[in-house]
Design a protein around this motif. Structure first.
Motif, mmCIF file in Angstrom:
data_model
loop_
_atom_site.group_PDB
_atom_site.id
_atom_site.type_symbol
_atom_site.label_atom_id
_atom_site.label_comp_id
_atom_site.label_asym_id
_atom_site.label_seq_id
_atom_site.Cartn_x
_atom_site.Cartn_y
_atom_site.Cartn_z
ATOM 1 N N UNK A 100 -68.561 85.248 28.011
ATOM 2 C CA UNK A 100 -69.712 84.387 27.743
ATOM 3 C C UNK A 100 -70.078 83.585 28.987
ATOM 4 N N UNK A 101 -69.079 83.083 29.693
ATOM 5 C CA UNK A 101 -69.374 82.344 30.932
ATOM 6 C C UNK A 101 -70.034 83.261 31.946
ATOM 7 N N UNK A 102 -69.520 84.481 32.080
ATOM 8 C CA UNK A 102 -70.096 85.445 33.010
ATOM 9 C C UNK A 102 -71.560 85.729 32.662
ATOM 10 N N UNK A 103 -71.808 85.945 31.359
ATOM 11 C CA UNK A 103 -73.157 86.286 30.915
ATOM 12 C C UNK A 103 -74.126 85.121 31.110
ATOM 13 N N UNK A 104 -73.665 83.897 30.808
ATOM 14 C CA UNK A 104 -74.530 82.728 30.923
ATOM 15 C C UNK A 104 -74.911 82.475 32.379
ATOM 16 N N UNK A 105 -73.928 82.528 33.278
ATOM 17 C CA UNK A 105 -74.217 82.299 34.689
ATOM 18 C C UNK A 105 -75.082 83.413 35.269
ATOM 19 N N UNK A 106 -74.833 84.647 34.841
ATOM 20 C CA UNK A 106 -75.659 85.769 35.305
ATOM 21 C C UNK A 106 -77.098 85.590 34.846
ATOM 22 N N UNK A 107 -77.272 85.113 33.615
ATOM 23 C CA UNK A 107 -78.623 84.890 33.093
ATOM 24 C C UNK A 107 -79.354 83.833 33.895
ATOM 25 N N UNK A 108 -78.641 82.779 34.307
ATOM 26 C CA UNK A 108 -79.277 81.742 35.118
ATOM 27 C C UNK A 108 -79.763 82.309 36.445
ATOM 28 N N UNK A 109 -78.952 83.168 37.053
ATOM 29 C CA UNK A 109 -79.358 83.785 38.316
ATOM 30 C C UNK A 109 -80.569 84.688 38.102
ATOM 31 N N UNK A 110 -80.534 85.472 37.022
ATOM 32 C CA UNK A 110 -81.656 86.362 36.724
ATOM 33 C C UNK A 110 -82.949 85.572 36.582
ATOM 34 N N UNK A 111 -82.882 84.462 35.850
ATOM 35 C CA UNK A 111 -84.082 83.658 35.629
ATOM 36 C C UNK A 111 -84.605 83.073 36.935
ATOM 37 N N UNK A 112 -83.711 82.594 37.782
ATOM 38 C CA UNK A 112 -84.143 82.028 39.057
ATOM 39 C C UNK A 112 -84.794 83.085 39.942
ATOM 40 N N UNK A 113 -84.205 84.274 39.965
ATOM 41 C CA UNK A 113 -84.742 85.338 40.812
ATOM 42 C C UNK A 113 -86.080 85.831 40.282
ATOM 43 N N UNK A 114 -86.149 86.092 38.982
ATOM 44 C CA UNK A 114 -87.346 86.711 38.416
ATOM 45 C C UNK A 114 -88.475 85.712 38.221
ATOM 46 N N UNK A 115 -88.159 84.415 38.122
ATOM 47 C CA UNK A 115 -89.209 83.423 37.936
ATOM 48 C C UNK A 115 -89.651 82.804 39.264
ATOM 49 N N UNK A 116 -89.196 83.381 40.369
ATOM 50 C CA UNK A 116 -89.629 82.881 41.664
ATOM 51 C C UNK A 116 -91.138 83.019 41.824
ATOM 52 N N UNK A 117 -91.700 82.184 42.676
ATOM 53 C CA UNK A 117 -93.158 82.157 42.843
ATOM 54 C C UNK A 117 -93.674 83.489 43.372
ATOM 55 N N UNK A 118 -94.747 83.945 42.741
ATOM 56 C CA UNK A 118 -95.466 85.127 43.211
ATOM 57 C C UNK A 118 -96.822 84.665 43.728
ATOM 58 N N UNK A 119 -97.161 85.044 44.930
ATOM 59 C CA UNK A 119 -98.439 84.628 45.494
ATOM 60 C C UNK A 119 -99.543 85.571 45.005
ATOM 61 N N UNK A 120 -100.763 85.063 45.073
ATOM 62 C CA UNK A 120 -101.916 85.901 44.726
ATOM 63 C C UNK A 120 -101.992 87.117 45.638
ATOM 64 N N UNK A 121 -101.556 86.932 46.894
ATOM 65 C CA UNK A 121 -101.577 88.050 47.844
ATOM 66 C C UNK A 121 -100.615 89.150 47.400
ATOM 67 N N UNK A 122 -99.448 88.742 46.877
ATOM 68 C CA UNK A 122 -98.485 89.731 46.374
ATOM 69 C C UNK A 122 -99.092 90.541 45.229
ATOM 70 N N UNK A 123 -99.712 89.827 44.293
ATOM 71 C CA UNK A 123 -100.293 90.482 43.128
ATOM 72 C C UNK A 123 -101.454 91.381 43.539
ATOM 73 N N UNK A 124 -102.308 90.893 44.440
ATOM 74 C CA UNK A 124 -103.464 91.672 44.884
ATOM 75 C C UNK A 124 -103.011 92.955 45.583
#
Length: 285
Positions: A100-124
């Motif tokens: 459970x500790x492994x999964x919880x900490x891994x989830x926090x990393x996943x959220x930080x990585x995937x919720x990082x800012x995406x610029x309009x230039x990246x999307x375009x």
């Protein structure tokens, strides 16, 4: 049975009898606001929110004050039981806690990585790569009749040549799931259907019926109804999809980087039967 499993009937009882009153609202409560203290151990609003987030959606139907009191009572009960624990933690519980500790900490990393800012230039740029520079693609609207033998398929074609209605024959003869709907398959493009089936469709003109086509499902009689060219969707229509893809790519790149920097050694598991992971008795040893 885990504490989380036991929580459900406990809350059901609270909902039925409604005992205890919710504490008076504070001006600015935060996650460190203490709601109860059990033998010196604080239970905070943060603890309650975290537990609430783990509950099934149906608990949202309870009145807020009932849910509030039920969660607080549950945490008090859990704290009392935890404090009464004596002896060593079982191997099974220790392993569960590690996972459970492994999964919880891994989830926090996943959220930080995937919720990082995406610029309009990246999307375009991703939009132009996927859509703006892509050529138009032909889509097909077709129907089919699926039967077991080539002989049956040829008999159906003969009936169609004689003026029989395709949809009627499909409803009466097709063994496929689209049969009751007159064999209608709707619109589809490349990569959706089995290759031999798609190639047969692509070779037809609208209104034309194919020769018998064999796939792993049986023999098909196919009628092409219409074709159309796909249109490039506007950016705003596909923005959410593109952003999700970019975040997934960021996550994949992050995992690849971590993997490349790590020392990972896999033991030889050839002597362990895969079914062993179902043997819960081993956790009791």
């Amino acid at each position: 049975m885990t504490f989380r499993t036991k929580l459900f009937p406990a809350l059901a009882i609270v909902a039925a009898v409604g005992f205890a009153q919710a504490p008076a609202a504070q001006d600015s409560p935060d996650i460190d606001t203490v709601l109860a203290t059990v033998n010196g151990t604080d239970i905070t609003l943060g603890h309650m929110i975290a537990l609430r987030a783990s509950l099934p959606a149906q608990y949202g139907q309870l009145p807020p004050e009932i849910l509030f009191n039920g969660i607080l009572d549950q945490l008090i009960q859990q704290t009392l039981l935890m404090q009464s624990f004596e002896g060593e933690v079982s191997k099974r519980s220790a392993l569960v806690l590690e996972n459970e500790r492994r999964a919880i900490l891994a989830t926090e990393v996943i959220e930080k990585v995937m919720q990082g800012a995406l610029t309009d230039a990246d999307v375009q740029a991703a939009y132009e790569e996927r859509y703006a520079n892509a050529g138009q693609e032909t889509e097909y609207k077709a129907a089919h009749i699926l039967v077991e033998t080539e002989e049956t398929a040829r008999d159906l074609i003969a009936q169609l040549d004689g003026g029989a209605d395709f949809a009627t024959l499909a409803r009466e003869n097709s063994t496929g799931p689209s049969g009751p709907n007159g064999g209608d398959l709707g619109w589809f493009g490349p990569g959706v259907m089995v290759e031999s089936f798609f190639n047969a469709v692509a070779s037809l003109e609208p209104g034309q019926v194919s020769e018998p086509v064999q796939t792993q499902f049986g023999w098909h009689v196919i009628k092409l109804n219409e074709t159309r060219l796909t249109e490039t969707p506007p950016l705003e229509e596909v923005r959410a999809e593109i952003e999700e893809t970019l975040r997934q790519e960021k996550f994949d790149d992050h995992v690849d980087t971590l993997t490349g920097q790590a020392t990972i050694e896999r033991s030889d598991a050839s002597g362990i039967a895969p079914e062993t992971i179902n043997n819960l008795d081993l956790l009791e040893n």
